[in-house]
Design an enzyme around this catalytic site. Structure first.
Site, PDB file in Angstrom:
ATOM      1  N   SER A  84       0.715  -1.181  -0.082  1.00 43.59           N
ATOM      2  CA  SER A  84      -0.131   0.019   0.104  1.00 43.59           C
ATOM      3  C   SER A  84       0.818   1.238   0.307  1.00 43.59           C
ATOM      4  O   SER A  84       2.187   1.018   0.260  1.00 43.59           O
ATOM      5  CB  SER A  84      -0.840   0.098   1.247  1.00 43.59           C
ATOM      6  OG  SER A  84      -1.759  -1.045   1.480  1.00 43.59           O
ATOM      7  N   LYS A 117      -2.864   9.228  -9.564  1.00 46.95           N
ATOM      8  CA  LYS A 117      -3.274   8.283  -9.198  1.00 46.95           C
ATOM      9  C   LYS A 117      -4.661   7.688  -9.751  1.00 46.95           C
ATOM     10  O   LYS A 117      -5.563   8.347  -9.361  1.00 46.95           O
ATOM     11  CB  LYS A 117      -3.333   8.461  -7.799  1.00 46.95           C
ATOM     12  CG  LYS A 117      -3.767   7.068  -6.932  1.00 46.95           C
ATOM     13  CD  LYS A 117      -3.862   7.460  -5.217  1.00 46.95           C
ATOM     14  CE  LYS A 117      -4.013   6.173  -4.478  1.00 46.95           C
ATOM     15  NZ  LYS A 117      -5.211   5.530  -4.834  1.00 46.95           N
ATOM     16  N   CYS A 414     -25.510  -0.190  28.528  1.00 46.93           N
ATOM     17  CA  CYS A 414     -25.391  -0.883  26.921  1.00 46.93           C
ATOM     18  C   CYS A 414     -26.713  -1.017  26.341  1.00 46.93           C
ATOM     19  O   CYS A 414     -27.687  -1.647  26.878  1.00 46.93           O
ATOM     20  CB  CYS A 414     -24.556  -2.269  27.442  1.00 46.93           C
ATOM     21  SG  CYS A 414     -24.412  -3.112  25.757  1.00 46.93           S
ATOM     22  N   CYS A 432     -18.871  -1.177  27.428  1.00 42.80           N
ATOM     23  CA  CYS A 432     -19.867  -2.059  28.231  1.00 42.80           C
ATOM     24  C   CYS A 432     -18.792  -3.051  28.866  1.00 42.80           C
ATOM     25  O   CYS A 432     -17.929  -3.484  28.183  1.00 42.80           O
ATOM     26  CB  CYS A 432     -20.652  -2.607  27.382  1.00 42.80           C
ATOM     27  SG  CYS A 432     -21.455  -4.345  27.993  1.00 42.80           S
ATOM     28  N   CYS A 437     -22.089  -9.987  27.562  1.00 40.65           N
ATOM     29  CA  CYS A 437     -22.691  -9.085  26.431  1.00 40.65           C
ATOM     30  C   CYS A 437     -22.732  -9.820  25.108  1.00 40.65           C
ATOM     31  O   CYS A 437     -21.706 -10.151  24.718  1.00 40.65           O
ATOM     32  CB  CYS A 437     -22.159  -7.613  26.508  1.00 40.65           C
ATOM     33  SG  CYS A 437     -23.016  -6.643  25.236  1.00 40.65           S
TER      34      CYS A 437
END
Length: 676
Positions: A84, A117, A414, A432, A437
């Site tokens: 990249s 580009k 939450c 949370c 959960c």
């Protein structure tokens, strides 16, 4: 039918004429042959090849389309990784990049090559003996998909290279961008609209989707184009080919490739800035889409000295144009819960077109960002795609605010499990902390099965949600006790699918300790950090009992990660999870290193190696694996701590530095002798 000498000669002549005509038409945009003449010669060649199939070659113009549709694309490993590029979004960030690379080398003058580009899809082409043998998608940069059949349909990609003036050519690797011209993109969408098919959002998506079509005839009809921008030639002295990026672009053109004509050689950053500003507006008049400027140091010698980071070349940068912005209305603010328990507010907006895509959601990051923006449901906001990728709200148009809006307040409980949330001192994120959960559990399982972790095929987001919602799993350890009967209750899960899934889960037990460690989802521990930790602490018992200060002392880890790791192993629920996973048969030790073979028998323990150049028979990864298996350590750069430099062909600055430091050099044969 027996071929005659005159027929062989005629086939060769027809191919030469047709290839020259295609190059003039598709690359130079300067036709040298009437269409009717081209068609007549093409049919003559086609007829001769039908009569004499043994004369058909991969580079023949008749082989561009018409192959049987593929059933799937094969995964292939790139000979040279496709990295990249680091991004810069303004001239100031460009100057910062320039200062960074200059700190890596002795003071020097530098030339820059500025290239537009192109907004398309990167592909890698491989030629052997001048013939196109493979085309592949970028993929993750290390592996891609073999799309050779589709690449052959792109007329601006030569099937055979022109080598006038170049002798003893080796394997040629070419990188470039496949794209759809705007006019072609428009026509494709008009045809899709008439057919009642979903329209492509933008030319980039259309190009990427086209390249992955299994039927090359469809690809041919889409009329993709191609610009080449990178050249690698193995088996030759680089200095005899090209010393600079500018020379490489010229050579690509001589070889028959289309190279974007708008590139410019710049002597200073001021010239680069002028080029960038000029194309900011002029790019809108181009027949294809661009999304910035790619800047490369012109000298290959300087590029080699600078090398690469883990993700980017230090000698190149993508200078992006300011992101496109547009006003829209916030219709709701939702709160998502991630695998670490982080609550992330998300603006749900009236859909708006940005940079060719439809945007209807944008992250608001955290409560501090919401307070800073003072964003409310009903507000009109300016949203942009930062870096052309991630939509974000940049400001609120308070003058358009309805009178009845109320400030948004982050929930105190939450939204998924209803338990109280906390915000630790010094952190911007609300979390949370309920380990049970459902949102945290789903996120942790999705992370566990992901490609960089345990890489369990066939377990996607929908399946994870079903497993949790039907209470079949309460932790990742429960995956390893699932039965066929339990899986039958899930949607679209038959006997074969269930058995295949159970086998995939069982296969993950063979994944190494580093992947298991990453899969545990410890905060701040990415895949690279997990590898570093697993190399230092070769078993979970060593890591769990390590001092926080010792963990922090590992190069590349640091205090924050060390604290997170140390605290994670102090939690009793996590200790129980490890016990269950160990009982299930997961790998919590580097079995190759801690086995019946002790360190006394590992010949390279304590030795540090660097590899440079191309080895005669071993791939670099194979050489690394052999060294590591024998207890040696691999690093990317030469220093006083380096014990050996393994030298192949085309060795560069690493060899010079090793010679200066008096470091011993090994050939491949000498390395294998040590390992024997």
């Amino acid at each position: 039918m027996v071929q005659t000498h005159s027929e062989v000669k005629r086939v060769e002549e027809l191919r030469r004429l047709l290839q020259q005509a295609s190059y003039a038409y598709y690359v130079l945009d300067a036709p040298v042959m009437e269409d009717a003449v081209y068609d007549q010669l093409y049919r003559e060649l086609q007829q001769l090849e039908i009569q004499h199939p043994e004369l058909v070659t991969p580079d023949s113009p008749t082989q561009r389309i018409g192959e049987r549709p593929a059933t799937q694309f094969l995964s292939v490993r790139h000979n040279i990784p496709l990295y990249s590029l680091e991004n810069a979004f303004n001239v100031e960030e460009l100057q910062a990049w320039d200062q960074r690379w200059r700190r890596q080398v002795a003071p020097t003058e530098a030339e820059y090559v500025a290239e537009l580009k192109i907004d398309g899809s990167a592909i890698a082409l491989t030629y052997e003996n001048g013939i196109l043998v493979r085309g592949a998608t970028r993929g993750d940069g290390v592996t891609g998909e073999d799309i050779t059949q589709n690449v052959r349909t792109i007329r601006s990609i030569p099937l055979r290279l022109s080598f006038d003036g170049i002798e003893n050519i080796g394997k040629v690797e070419v990188r470039g961008e496949a794209f759809l011209p705007l006019e072609v993109f428009k026509q494709i969408n008009e045809e899709r609209q008439k057919a009642g098919e979903q329209l492509f959002a933008n030319p980039r998506n259309a190009a990427a989707g086209t390249l992955r079509q299994l039927d090359s005839k469809i690809v041919a009809r889409r009329r993709l184009d191609f610009f080449a921008y990178t050249l690698h030639i193995s088996g030759m002295d680089d200095a005899s080919i090209a010393n600079t990026q500018w020379e490489a672009l010229e050579l690509l053109q001589k070889m028959g490739f289309r190279v974007n004509s708008q590139h410019q050689l710049c002597q200073s950053l001021a010239e680069v800035a002028d080029y960038y500003r000029y194309w900011d507006t002029e790019r809108l008049n181009l027949p294809y889409m661009t999304d910035g400027v790619v800047l490369k140091l012109n000298s290959f010698k300087l590029q080699e000295q600078l090398g690469f980071t883990q993700r980017f070349p230090r000698w190149a940068v993508a200078l992006k144009y300011p992101a496109e912005e547009a006003p829209t209305r916030v219709e709701n603010i939702a709160v998502n819960v991630g695998r670490t328990g982080a609550l992330t507010p998300l603006a749900q907006m009236r859909p708006v077109q940005l940079a060719g895509t439809t945007v209807s959601r944008a992250t608001l990051h955290n409560s501090d960002r919401i307070a800073q923006l003072d964003i409310r449901i009903g507000d009109t906001v300016i949203v942009r795609k930062a870096g052309e990728i991630i939509p974000e709200v940049v400001r609120v148009l308070k003058e358009l605010r309805p009178v009845d809006t109320q400030p948004f307040i982050m929930p105190t409980h939450c939204p998924v499990c209803g338990q109280p949330v906390v915000r630790e001192t010094g952190e911007a994120v609300t979390r949370c902390v309920n380990a049970s959960c459902a949102a945290i559990l789903k996120g942790s399982i999705e992370h566990w099965v992901s490609r960089d972790a345990l890489d369990i095929k066939g377990v996607g987001e929908k399946l994870v949600h079903q497993l949790v919602d039907k209470e079949l799993v309460h932790s990742v350890a429960d995956l390893y006790s699932l039965t066929n009967e339990q899986l039958f209750v899930l949607e679209r899960m038959g006997e074969k699918s269930a058995q295949k899934l159970i086998e995939a889960i069982a296969q993950s037990k063979n994944q190494p300790w580093s992947r298991v460690l990453y899969g545990l989802g410890i905060r701040h521990v990415g895949s690279v950090n997990a590898q570093l930790l697993s190399e230092k602490y070769r078993a979970v018992a060593e890591l769990s009992s390590a001092k926080q200060s010792d963990i922090a002392g590992i190069y590349g880890i640091g205090a924050e990660i060390a604290q997170s790791v140390y605290q994670w192993f102090r939690i009793s629920a996590n200790q129980r999870l490890i016990e269950r996973l160990q009982a299930a048969g997961l790998q919590f030790a580097n079995t190759e290193e801690i086995s019946a073979v002790d360190n006394a028998n590992l010949k390279l323990v304590g030795k540090t190696f660097v590899i440079t150049g191309t080895l005669p028979t071993l791939k670099r990864d194979e050489a690394k694996a052999l060294i590591q298996k024998a207890g040696g350590k691999i690093t990317e750069s030469v220093s006083k701590k380096t014990d050996y430099l393994v030298v192949g062909e085309d060795a560069g600055s690493k060899l010079e530095k090793a010679q200066t430091l008096g470091i011993k050099q090994l050939s491949e044969a000498e390395l294998l002798k040590i390992l024997a």
